[in-house]
Design an enzyme around this catalytic site. Structure first.
Site, mmCIF file in Angstrom:
data_model
loop_
_atom_site.group_PDB
_atom_site.id
_atom_site.type_symbol
_atom_site.label_atom_id
_atom_site.label_comp_id
_atom_site.label_asym_id
_atom_site.label_seq_id
_atom_site.Cartn_x
_atom_site.Cartn_y
_atom_site.Cartn_z
ATOM 1 N N HIS A 54 -4.262 4.426 9.865
ATOM 2 C CA HIS A 54 -4.860 4.617 11.334
ATOM 3 C C HIS A 54 -6.485 4.834 11.269
ATOM 4 O O HIS A 54 -6.963 5.169 12.399
ATOM 5 C CB HIS A 54 -3.919 5.671 12.250
ATOM 6 C CG HIS A 54 -2.596 5.185 12.433
ATOM 7 N ND1 HIS A 54 -2.345 3.820 13.056
ATOM 8 C CD2 HIS A 54 -1.578 5.802 12.065
ATOM 9 C CE1 HIS A 54 -0.959 3.765 12.882
ATOM 10 N NE2 HIS A 54 -0.380 4.988 12.557
HETATM 11 ZN ZN LIG Z 1 3.739 5.566 10.677
#
Ligand SMILES: [Zn+2]
Length: 377
Positions: A128
């Site tokens: 992320h």
């Molecule tokens: Zn995850």
């Protein structure tokens, strides 16, 4: 040749005792290997410099992360996703993240130089982390750094992300890159962070039809998940013909995970990991770099990554968990553990909407295959 990469300083990436991304999860795996009398020989990576990270991240972002991690007061940290519950500012976190990035980079180098055919990095998987934004517990994108080293060496790389969350950071970084195929299998963004990872996010420019997303229905079980791998990932790799596979092996699609809603068991994980090894053998001479990732039920995650370690090293899986390990961690986590490495079946009640879920996932695969077909001729 198989190599394990690990550094005790990985545990410096510790975002606090209440934070789900706890270094305890890997500590549990290493402790379990010891109790099972399994060899744990690893190579320690060097820390990467902040400068090197600007291959992936914006310099202003790296400078800020480094400064706040040293305890400096920088007023605009929230513009970069820091100081949130998911990404708190903790002293020393940047150093831990740079050791982890160094591990992934070392893994890439071992593959490029032919010193290893398969590498397991016991940590990382920060999918992320964006170019200039910390998100979803991730600071520096170790995966992207490793992939970049491979493409710099002239390789085509397929990135496979089986974490339950969409691998948005890696996808963003290589969105227009024709040397990188990204494939993310995740719970649909309709229900789960980060809310992206739709079939229509296909990549752009030269990267078009090389960014693949398989948003699955909540309560997806193992059979449907494996079907998605066989019907979408298999043809994608056969088409792209990568030189290496980079795999984020997140364990948060397990049914007991508190942050997501898929229903995989440890048995499913065993099948999925074995299938990924086969796919590496079939498509890129077995060359693969595996990192860890999410997984927030420590009782499940520690067993799943131990299963990965055994498969990686080609060792038969033990049936029982050692009593010493089980009792020690039951006490520390104040939770009961199963007596076996695998989940005891049936692990959960039948899923009421099973047929609907399976059909939804079949439709997702079909829509993706239809979308890429014109470009895959
Ligand atoms: Zn995850």
């Amino acid at each position: 040749m198989r190599r394990i990469i690990y550094h005790p300083k990985y545990s410096n990436y510790d975002l606090g005792p209440e934070h789900p991304f706890s270094p305890l999860r890997v500590e549990m795996v290493i402790d379990l290997l010891k109790e099972l009398n399994v060899p744990f020989n690893y190579i320690e990576p060097e820390i990467v410099s902040p400068d090197l990270l600007t291959q992936i991240h914006n310099k202003e972002y790296v400078d800020l992360v480094e400064a706040v991690s040293k305890g400096e007061e920088i007023p605009n940290y929230s513009d970069f996703g820091l100081g949130t519950a998911d990404n708190p500012i903790v002293k020393g976190m940047a150093e831990g993240a740079r050791y982890l990035a160094g591990g992934a980079l070392l893994g890439a180098k071992l593959l490029i130089e032919g010193k290893a055919n398969k590498v397991l990095q016991l940590g990382g998987g920060f999918h992320h982390a964006h170019k200039k934004l910390a998100a979803g517990f991730c600071l520096y994108n170790d995966l992207a750094l490793a992939i970049k080293a491979m493409t710099n060496a002239g390789w085509h790389v397929a990135y496979l992300d089986i974490d339950v969350h969409h691998g948005d950071g890696v996808q963003e970084i290589f969105y227009t890159d024709d040397k990188v195929m990204t494939i993310s299998i995740h719970e649909s963004g309709e229900f789960l962070f980060p809310g992206t990872g739709w079939v229509y996010e296909l990549g752009s420019g030269m990267g078009r039809s090389l960014k693949l997303n398989l948003p699955l229905e909540p309560f997806t079980e193992g059979d449907s998940y494996l079907e998605v791998i066989n019907k979408a990932v298999e043809p994608a790799l056969a088409y792209f013909k990568p030189d290496a596979l980079v795999v984020q092996t997140g364990a948060d699609a397990h049914f007991a995970d508190p942050l997501a809603d898929l229903m995989l068991t440890t048995h499913d994980y065993e099948k999925i990991y074995r299938r990924i090894f086969e796919l590496a053998d079939e498509n890129c001479k077995g060359r693969a770099l595996f990192t860890l990732g999410g997984g927030y039920c420590p009782r499940a995650t520690s067993r799943i990554w131990t299963i990965l370690y055994f498969i990686f090293n080609n060792i038969p899986l033990p049936e029982k968990l050692p009593d010493t390990w089980r009792k020690h961690w039951e006490k520390r986590l104040n939770k009961p553990f199963p007596e076996t490495l695998h989940d005891q079946l049936p692990a959960f009640d039948p899923i009421p909407r099973k047929e609907e879920v399976v059909k939804h996932n079949k439709d997702v695969v079909q829509r993706l295959m239809d979308a890429v077909a014109p470009d895959w001729l």
